[in-house]
Design an enzyme around this catalytic site. Structure first.
Site, PDB file in Angstrom:
ATOM      1  N   THR A 128       0.825  -1.201   0.000  1.00 23.65           N
ATOM      2  CA  THR A 128       0.000   0.000   0.000  1.00 23.65           C
ATOM      3  C   THR A 128       0.856   1.247   0.000  1.00 23.65           C
ATOM      4  O   THR A 128       2.013   1.245   0.373  1.00 23.65           O
ATOM      5  CB  THR A 128      -0.809   0.059   1.296  1.00 23.65           C
ATOM      6  OG1 THR A 128       0.083  -0.189   2.373  1.00 23.65           O
ATOM      7  CG2 THR A 128      -1.921  -0.940   1.280  1.00 23.65           C
TER       8      THR A 128
ATOM      9  N   SER B 153       3.720   4.435  10.921  1.00 24.49           N
ATOM     10  CA  SER B 153       4.031   3.272  10.103  1.00 24.49           C
ATOM     11  C   SER B 153       2.749   2.546   9.726  1.00 24.49           C
ATOM     12  O   SER B 153       1.681   2.817  10.266  1.00 24.49           O
ATOM     13  CB  SER B 153       4.957   2.333  10.869  1.00 24.49           C
ATOM     14  OG  SER B 153       4.208   1.624  11.839  1.00 24.49           O
ATOM     15  N   LYS B 154       2.906   1.640   8.798  1.00 23.39           N
ATOM     16  CA  LYS B 154       1.743   0.908   8.306  1.00 23.39           C
ATOM     17  C   LYS B 154       1.044   0.136   9.432  1.00 23.39           C
ATOM     18  O   LYS B 154      -0.161  -0.027   9.429  1.00 23.39           O
ATOM     19  CB  LYS B 154       2.180  -0.048   7.195  1.00 23.39           C
ATOM     20  CG  LYS B 154       2.682   0.704   5.961  1.00 23.39           C
ATOM     21  CD  LYS B 154       2.994  -0.213   4.804  1.00 23.39           C
ATOM     22  CE  LYS B 154       3.340   0.628   3.562  1.00 23.39           C
ATOM     23  NZ  LYS B 154       3.542  -0.191   2.360  1.00 23.39           N
ATOM     24  N   ARG B 155       1.819  -0.315  10.382  1.00 21.86           N
ATOM     25  CA  ARG B 155       1.248  -1.108  11.470  1.00 21.86           C
ATOM     26  C   ARG B 155       0.422  -0.259  12.439  1.00 21.86           C
ATOM     27  O   ARG B 155      -0.347  -0.790  13.234  1.00 21.86           O
ATOM     28  CB  ARG B 155       2.359  -1.813  12.249  1.00 21.86           C
ATOM     29  CG  ARG B 155       3.146  -2.812  11.419  1.00 21.86           C
ATOM     30  CD  ARG B 155       3.870  -3.778  12.331  1.00 21.86           C
ATOM     31  NE  ARG B 155       2.947  -4.550  13.147  1.00 21.86           N
ATOM     32  CZ  ARG B 155       2.551  -5.788  12.856  1.00 21.86           C
ATOM     33  NH1 ARG B 155       2.996  -6.391  11.807  1.00 21.86           N
ATOM     34  NH2 ARG B 155       1.708  -6.414  13.653  1.00 21.86           N
TER      35      ARG B 155
END
Length: 498
Positions: A13, A257-259
């Site tokens: 993504t 971040s993505k997390r």
RNA sequence: GCCUCGUUCGUCUAGGGGUUAGGACGCAUCCCUUUCACGGAUGAAACACGGGUUCGAUUCCCGUACGGGGUACCA
């Protein structure tokens, strides 16, 4: 002619910081009448994720940041996907060797690991390279033999000591690096692919990029990039640099971040990511009920602010107000509450017909039958009380179907034995109404209340509960008028019998 | 560790040698409305610290602290 590029890596993504980088590039291009280019940087074959490229393009389309050139958009400077340009990078690396600004290196990953662990602050550079396995340390014959035998080799940038590299960043001003502290970066990998550093410079040069607007994580390698431009003899047409502050986590330390999406229960992607691996799946702003204009507005102001105190900007207004100089230097914390506020403001300001079109798919997915007129009415009555687009059919479900539960507190407080017969009587009166407009209904009901020597507070809350089940929502008479006589009377009777 | 960037209300920010340090989100109170929201009003809330420079520093300079980024044959 201004030419800028957004150059994401298709590793999954795009996160919201990437969208902001794209936005600032886009704004500058539009502001100065230039071109906005999408380049796909897929030089790391091991990190390629299928579908990522399509995702990036869809995300740009959704946010309205449509490239003028690039993968999927055509243009005269293609190909715009770096893997499709593989051959030319090797030629340019070769050119650098011929100019004496690069060299072959044969060190294996293990050998380098060992150097790094045994030597403190090890850098592969002028102070160490003569003790390592490369074409500068080896004799010409040895090097040729190794190459002829197909020994895995990389090409490294040769950095001469004793130079100061000054970068004039459009956001940060002057930043200086000393060449002695810079390592001889790998330019071409053993698999024949370039690293970011080489590909970036070659492409920006060939694509005639004038401004490189990218995240701050690139600032420290910019000195290498400048040296590369010099090495090629392209310094006179080198683009200007602008390094953007990073977007930080809503809480705690570090960049977003993505997390963090899962961790804080917020979307950090423009669109949801759906893959074979459920672990990787994540929600997006779109799926969470945001309108793209609100996301763009929110992102634009996260790290940038023009003169004045305006907060709500159309894309055109953003374009005319934009300037790199007004970008902040410090990192900006991601504020989801503010994002929600923007969305609410945009929904509120939206035309009812446009909103009806947004609501329709949500209504259809719930199998509600609703005419255009009805949806327009829903938009009108609900738009001041929603945050997300799905709220129209979720918190406002009672506009589409019978009430599921009646608010117990209000029922306990207002549904007294003595009002029950009066309520039945009122239902009949309402049933007799010939004019079912909100104003006429209000007139009728208020007259009734007055005649019965009651107070509005004795009856109105009950009407609301009967129609909506909750004490929140649009004006009762507006709801009744919208639902129509048949539905209204049905709901009143249903409530009486509970 | 080394290199590099940064630091104004909880958050996003405006400002800039002399200001009651402004706005927005969020929060609180009130008004409007016998609902909720919207809207309006009010309030609490900030210049990281220490040295300079200066008549005067939040603003300029230098340190310190804290935070970010980089330090890969990833981008």
């Amino acid at each position: 002619m201004v030419r800028v590029r957004f150059a994401p890596s298709p590793t999954g993504t795009l996160h919201i910081g990437g969208v902001r980088t794209a936005l600032y590039n886009y704004l500058l291009a539009r502001k100065l009448g230039g071109q906005f280019i999408l380049r796909i940087e897929d030089t790391d074959q091991t990190r390629y994720v299928p579908g990522a490229e399509e995702y990036i393009i869809e995300a740009l389309r959704w946010t309205g940041l449509v490239p003028d050139e690039g993968v999927g958009f055509g243009g005269e400077y293609g190909p715009y996907r770096q893997s499709d340009r593989k051959a030319m990078y090797a030629e340019y690396a070769q050119q650098l060797i011929e100019r004496g600004n690069a060299y072959y290196a044969f060190d294996t990953a293990e050998e380098l690991d060992q150097q790094r662990s045994s030597t403190e602050n090890f850098i592969y550079g002028s102070s160490t390279r003569m003790g390592l396995r490369n074409s500068l340390a080896l004799s010409k014959a040895e090097t040729e033999t190794l190459l002829a035998n197909g020994t895995p080799a990389v090409i490294r940038l040769k950095i001469d000591p004793g130079q100061s590299i000054l970068i004039n960043d459009l956001i940060r001003g002057e930043v200086v690096f000393q060449s002695d502290e810079l390592d001889d970066k790998v330019l071409l990998k053993t698999d024949g692919m370039p690293t970011y550093h080489l590909a970036n410079i070659v492409d920006d040069h060939l694509m005639k990029i004038t401004h490189v607007i990218r995240g701050e994580e690139w600032l420290s390698s910019t000195a290498h990039h400048v040296l590369l431009y010099r090495g090629f003899g392209w310094e006179d047409t080198m683009p200007q640099f602008a390094h953007l502050p990073l977007i930080m986590k809503p809480e705690g330390n570090g960049k977003l971040s993505k997390r963090d999406g899962a961790k804080f229960g917020i979307p950090v992607f423009p669109l949801a990511w759906v893959s074979d691996d459920p672990e990787q799946n994540a929600p997006g702003f779109r799926e969470n009920g945001f309108v793209p204009e609100a996301v763009v507005n929110f992102l634009a102001l996260l790290g940038w602010h023009p003169e004045g105190e305006q907060e709500i900007f159309t894309m055109d207004e953003l374009i005319s107000a934009f300037s790199l100089e007004k970008i902040s230097k410090g990192g900006a914390r991601f504020d989801y509450e503010k994002a929600k506020w923007f969305n609410q403001k945009y929904i509120q300001a939206m035309d009812n017909v446009a909103l009806a079109n947004i609501i329709r798919p949500y209504a259809e997915s719930k199998n509600y039958t609703a005419t255009e007129d009805f949806l327009v009415k829903v938009a009108e009555l609900m738009k001041e009380r929603v945050t997300f687009v799905q709220d129209f059919t979720e918190t406002g479900y009672y506009l589409f179907e019978k009430v599921r539960i009646y608010d117990a507190d209000t029922v306990a407080k207002k549904w007294k034995p003595e009002v029950k017969p009066v309520f039945s009587e009122l239902t009949s009166v309402i049933e007799q109404c010939s004019d079912f407009s909100a104003a006429a209904l209000e007139e009728t009901v208020k007259t009734f209340i007055h005649d019965k020597a009651l107070k509005p507070g004795d009856i109105l809350p009950l009407l609301r509960i009967a129609l909506a089940g909750t004490m929140k929502g649009p004006a009762v008479f507006d709801m009744a008028a919208m639902l129509g006589k048949t539905e209204t009377v049905e709901r009143l009777r249903l409530f009486e019998n509970v």
